[in-house]
Design a protein around this motif. Structure first.
Motif, PDB file in Angstrom:
ATOM      1  N   PRO A 247      46.802 -46.365 -18.521  1.00 34.96           N
ATOM      2  CA  PRO A 247      46.287 -44.975 -18.662  1.00 34.96           C
ATOM      3  C   PRO A 247      47.324 -43.639 -18.603  1.00 34.96           C
ATOM      4  O   PRO A 247      47.405 -42.582 -19.105  1.00 34.96           O
ATOM      5  CB  PRO A 247      45.117 -44.883 -17.726  1.00 34.96           C
ATOM      6  CG  PRO A 247      44.901 -46.575 -17.704  1.00 34.96           C
ATOM      7  CD  PRO A 247      46.248 -46.924 -17.771  1.00 34.96           C
ATOM      8  N   LEU A 248      48.133 -43.842 -17.253  1.00 29.78           N
ATOM      9  CA  LEU A 248      48.932 -42.718 -16.988  1.00 29.78           C
ATOM     10  C   LEU A 248      49.760 -42.492 -18.072  1.00 29.78           C
ATOM     11  O   LEU A 248      50.371 -41.522 -18.298  1.00 29.78           O
ATOM     12  CB  LEU A 248      49.536 -43.119 -15.652  1.00 29.78           C
ATOM     13  CG  LEU A 248      48.637 -42.894 -14.467  1.00 29.78           C
ATOM     14  CD1 LEU A 248      49.332 -43.382 -13.060  1.00 29.78           C
ATOM     15  CD2 LEU A 248      48.389 -41.440 -14.349  1.00 29.78           C
ATOM     16  N   ALA A 249      50.637 -43.693 -18.746  1.00 31.11           N
ATOM     17  CA  ALA A 249      51.658 -43.442 -19.874  1.00 31.11           C
ATOM     18  C   ALA A 249      50.741 -42.728 -21.015  1.00 31.11           C
ATOM     19  O   ALA A 249      51.400 -41.843 -21.849  1.00 31.11           O
ATOM     20  CB  ALA A 249      52.001 -44.755 -20.249  1.00 31.11           C
ATOM     21  N   ALA A 250      49.489 -43.134 -21.280  1.00 30.84           N
ATOM     22  CA  ALA A 250      48.796 -42.412 -22.668  1.00 30.84           C
ATOM     23  C   ALA A 250      48.347 -41.044 -22.222  1.00 30.84           C
ATOM     24  O   ALA A 250      48.625 -40.350 -23.065  1.00 30.84           O
ATOM     25  CB  ALA A 250      47.437 -43.324 -22.718  1.00 30.84           C
ATOM     26  N   LEU A 251      48.158 -40.718 -20.875  1.00 33.82           N
ATOM     27  CA  LEU A 251      48.036 -39.194 -20.484  1.00 33.82           C
ATOM     28  C   LEU A 251      49.445 -38.516 -20.661  1.00 33.82           C
ATOM     29  O   LEU A 251      49.425 -37.254 -21.276  1.00 33.82           O
ATOM     30  CB  LEU A 251      47.360 -39.244 -19.280  1.00 33.82           C
ATOM     31  CG  LEU A 251      46.045 -39.718 -18.926  1.00 33.82           C
ATOM     32  CD1 LEU A 251      45.451 -39.634 -17.452  1.00 33.82           C
ATOM     33  CD2 LEU A 251      45.004 -38.657 -19.826  1.00 33.82           C
ATOM     34  N   GLU A 252      50.208 -38.818 -20.275  1.00 33.80           N
ATOM     35  CA  GLU A 252      51.658 -38.278 -20.564  1.00 33.80           C
ATOM     36  C   GLU A 252      52.061 -37.918 -21.846  1.00 33.80           C
ATOM     37  O   GLU A 252      52.511 -36.976 -22.213  1.00 33.80           O
ATOM     38  CB  GLU A 252      52.733 -39.271 -19.802  1.00 33.80           C
ATOM     39  CG  GLU A 252      52.698 -39.204 -18.111  1.00 33.80           C
ATOM     40  CD  GLU A 252      53.018 -37.843 -17.503  1.00 33.80           C
ATOM     41  OE1 GLU A 252      53.450 -36.902 -18.297  1.00 33.80           O
ATOM     42  OE2 GLU A 252      52.991 -37.826 -16.329  1.00 33.80           O
ATOM     43  N   ALA A 253      51.726 -39.100 -22.702  1.00 41.17           N
ATOM     44  CA  ALA A 253      52.198 -38.968 -24.268  1.00 41.17           C
ATOM     45  C   ALA A 253      51.263 -37.867 -24.693  1.00 41.17           C
ATOM     46  O   ALA A 253      51.583 -37.010 -25.692  1.00 41.17           O
ATOM     47  CB  ALA A 253      51.879 -40.416 -24.750  1.00 41.17           C
ATOM     48  N   ALA A 254      49.789 -38.014 -24.385  1.00 45.06           N
ATOM     49  CA  ALA A 254      48.883 -36.948 -24.847  1.00 45.06           C
ATOM     50  C   ALA A 254      49.561 -35.370 -24.364  1.00 45.06           C
ATOM     51  O   ALA A 254      49.436 -34.582 -25.168  1.00 45.06           O
ATOM     52  CB  ALA A 254      47.506 -37.103 -24.592  1.00 45.06           C
ATOM     53  N   SER A 255      49.892 -35.499 -23.153  1.00 41.04           N
ATOM     54  CA  SER A 255      50.356 -33.945 -22.774  1.00 41.04           C
ATOM     55  C   SER A 255      51.652 -33.594 -23.579  1.00 41.04           C
ATOM     56  O   SER A 255      51.543 -32.358 -24.038  1.00 41.04           O
ATOM     57  CB  SER A 255      50.671 -34.074 -21.206  1.00 41.04           C
ATOM     58  OG  SER A 255      49.335 -34.448 -20.559  1.00 41.04           O
TER      59      SER A 255
END
Length: 228
Positions: free
Chosen positions: A194-202
């Motif tokens: 989830p943290l990696a997905a949020l970083e990618a979305a940011s």
């Protein structure tokens, strides 16, 4: 009824033409005033936020000036028309002055609204198009006069606020603002994905041309804030 008919029959062609001239002159002055106040507006020359905000501010100022001066023009036209029919406007003005003193105590809130509205526009506290927060009300300013501020909140409701009631107001559109978004995860889910997905979305949001000019900093992932 007969007195009204007698009054109408006493109006000569010359008086009617003079009255028509007064009305047309008032309309022309208001038209010229509309053109003149539009010169105050400074159209945005770019998509920069500062340029867009400046245009909204000057539009608000032009609207307030036109509204105030236009009322003065029609009052002068009315006084001139009364004199045309042989009605001395001085006693009427004197009576209006005495009446204003009599109702002055009851109109204190109105005077307070007008004075506060004047300083809101003069000091550029906010303008039409800005998002403001006043007490529990938060919304986009859709209409601003010397007497009231009208905002549309998140529910889509129009909220009318008397300017005299505004003591502390937060402008959420001026310069920059920030918000925090909490994402809830089930306890059994590992945090890495989830943290990696949020970083990618940011990163994708920062690279988006439609948003890149509006973003001053971030978005940033702050990590785990609480465990439930």
């Amino acid at each position: 009824m007969s007195s009204v008919l007698n009054f109408l029959s006493s109006i000569t062609l010359s008086t009617a033409l003079h009255l028509l001239g007064i009305i047309l002159l008032a309309l022309l002055v208001n038209r010229f005033l509309k053109i003149l106040t539009k010169l105050i507006i400074k159209p945005a020359t770019s998509q920069a936020r500062a340029a867009q905000a400046r245009e909204q501010q000057t539009r608000t100022l032009a609207g307030v000036l036109y509204s105030a001066i236009s009322k003065v023009v029609w009052v002068v036209a009315l006084i001139t028309a009364l004199d045309l029919f042989g009605i001395n406007p001085i006693p009427a003005l004197t009576l209006a002055g005495l009446a204003s003193v009599a109702v002055g105590f009851g109109a204190q809130n109105l005077v307070r609204d007008l004075i506060t509205g004047f300083y809101i526009v003069l000091e550029d506290q906010y303008a039409v198009g800005d998002t403001i927060q006043f007490g529990e009300a938060t919304g986009r300013v859709e209409h601003l006069t010397l007497r009231r501020t009208v905002i549309r909140d998140a529910r889509g409701a129009l909220v009318t606020i008397a300017n005299g009631d505004i003591r502390t107001v937060a402008n959420l559109s001026r310069d920059w603002s920030q918000t925090f978004v909490d994402v809830a995860l089930a306890p059994e889910i590992a945090l890495d994905q989830p943290l990696a997905a949020l970083e990618a979305a940011s990163a994708e949001l920062r690279a988006d041309p439609a948003w890149s000019q509006a973003i001053v900093d971030g978005p940033r992932i702050l990590g785990v804030q609480a465990l439930a």
